[in-house]
Design a protein around this motif. Structure first.
Motif, short mmCIF file in Angstrom:
data_model
loop_
_atom_site.label_atom_id
_atom_site.label_comp_id
_atom_site.label_asym_id
_atom_site.label_seq_id
_atom_site.Cartn_x
_atom_site.Cartn_y
_atom_site.Cartn_z
N SER A 7 0.83 -1.21 0.00
CA SER A 7 0.00 0.00 0.00
C SER A 7 0.86 1.26 0.00
N HIS A 8 2.06 1.19 0.59
CA HIS A 8 2.95 2.35 0.59
C HIS A 8 3.45 2.64 -0.82
N TRP A 9 3.77 1.59 -1.55
CA TRP A 9 4.24 1.79 -2.92
C TRP A 9 3.13 2.36 -3.78
N GLU A 10 1.92 1.86 -3.59
CA GLU A 10 0.78 2.37 -4.37
C GLU A 10 0.48 3.83 -4.01
N LYS A 11 0.59 4.16 -2.73
CA LYS A 11 0.38 5.56 -2.31
C LYS A 11 1.43 6.47 -2.94
N ALA A 12 2.67 6.01 -2.98
CA ALA A 12 3.74 6.80 -3.58
C ALA A 12 3.48 7.00 -5.07
N ALA A 13 3.12 5.92 -5.76
CA ALA A 13 2.83 6.01 -7.20
C ALA A 13 1.65 6.95 -7.44
N ASP A 14 0.63 6.87 -6.59
CA ASP A 14 -0.52 7.75 -6.73
C ASP A 14 -0.13 9.21 -6.51
N SER A 15 0.73 9.46 -5.55
CA SER A 15 1.19 10.83 -5.29
C SER A 15 1.93 11.39 -6.49
N TYR A 16 2.77 10.57 -7.10
CA TYR A 16 3.47 11.02 -8.30
C TYR A 16 2.49 11.30 -9.43
N ARG A 17 1.50 10.43 -9.61
CA ARG A 17 0.49 10.65 -10.67
C ARG A 17 -0.23 11.98 -10.46
N ARG A 18 -0.65 12.24 -9.22
CA ARG A 18 -1.35 13.50 -8.92
C ARG A 18 -0.43 14.70 -9.16
N THR A 19 0.82 14.56 -8.75
CA THR A 19 1.78 15.66 -8.94
C THR A 19 1.96 15.96 -10.42
N PHE A 20 2.12 14.92 -11.23
CA PHE A 20 2.29 15.14 -12.67
C PHE A 20 1.04 15.80 -13.27
N ALA A 21 -0.13 15.38 -12.85
CA ALA A 21 -1.36 15.99 -13.37
C ALA A 21 -1.43 17.46 -12.99
N GLN A 22 -1.08 17.78 -11.75
CA GLN A 22 -1.11 19.17 -11.30
C GLN A 22 -0.08 20.02 -12.04
N LEU A 23 1.10 19.47 -12.26
CA LEU A 23 2.12 20.21 -13.00
C LEU A 23 1.69 20.43 -14.46
N ASP A 24 1.04 19.43 -15.04
CA ASP A 24 0.54 19.59 -16.41
C ASP A 24 -0.52 20.68 -16.47
N GLU A 25 -1.41 20.71 -15.48
CA GLU A 25 -2.44 21.75 -15.42
C GLU A 25 -1.80 23.13 -15.26
N LEU A 26 -0.82 23.21 -14.38
CA LEU A 26 -0.15 24.48 -14.16
C LEU A 26 0.53 24.97 -15.43
N ALA A 27 1.20 24.08 -16.13
CA ALA A 27 1.87 24.46 -17.38
C ALA A 27 0.86 24.91 -18.42
N GLU A 34 8.60 31.94 -19.55
CA GLU A 34 9.69 31.65 -18.61
C GLU A 34 9.17 30.80 -17.44
N ARG A 35 8.01 31.16 -16.94
CA ARG A 35 7.43 30.38 -15.84
C ARG A 35 7.06 28.97 -16.31
N ARG A 36 6.53 28.86 -17.52
CA ARG A 36 6.19 27.55 -18.07
C ARG A 36 7.44 26.67 -18.18
N ALA A 37 8.57 27.28 -18.56
CA ALA A 37 9.83 26.53 -18.64
C ALA A 37 10.25 26.05 -17.25
N ARG A 38 10.04 26.89 -16.23
CA ARG A 38 10.37 26.47 -14.86
C ARG A 38 9.49 25.32 -14.40
N VAL A 39 8.22 25.34 -14.80
CA VAL A 39 7.31 24.23 -14.47
C VAL A 39 7.80 22.96 -15.16
N ARG A 40 8.21 23.09 -16.42
CA ARG A 40 8.72 21.93 -17.16
C ARG A 40 9.98 21.37 -16.48
#
Length: 92
Positions: A7-27, A34-40
């Protein structure tokens, strides 16, 4: 994750998935190039962190395995970002 609880590994993988989705939305919502490049750049750093963190999964939480030179190199390469300062995995 060090105790090899699936369950810890799945929670970690889920956290990364959410982070990537949020970064994609932010970009996508960022008009400043310049800010978009920093997000990338940040996303690339998170990808590297994910690769390193989830790469430790193959050690399956075994202390004897974590004491190997390969595990030590991986742990030191992460700068001990797991919050522990030793190579020994402990149960919280």
């Amino acid at each position: 994750m060090a105790i090899d609880d699936p369950s810890h590994w799945e929670k970690a993988a889920d956290s990364y998935r959410r982070t990537f989705a949020q970064l994609d939305e932010l970009a996508a919502d960022t008009k400043d190039l310049e800010r978009r490049a920093r997000v990338r750049d940040l996303k690339e750093a998170v990808v590297d962190d994910e690769t390193e963190a989830l790469g430790l999964k193959k050690f399956r939480g075994k202390n004897s395995t974590l004491d190997t030179p390969e595990a030590g190199r991986k742990f030191r390469a992460r700068g001990g970002r797991s919050g522990r300062r030793t190579l020994r995995a402990t149960r919280d």
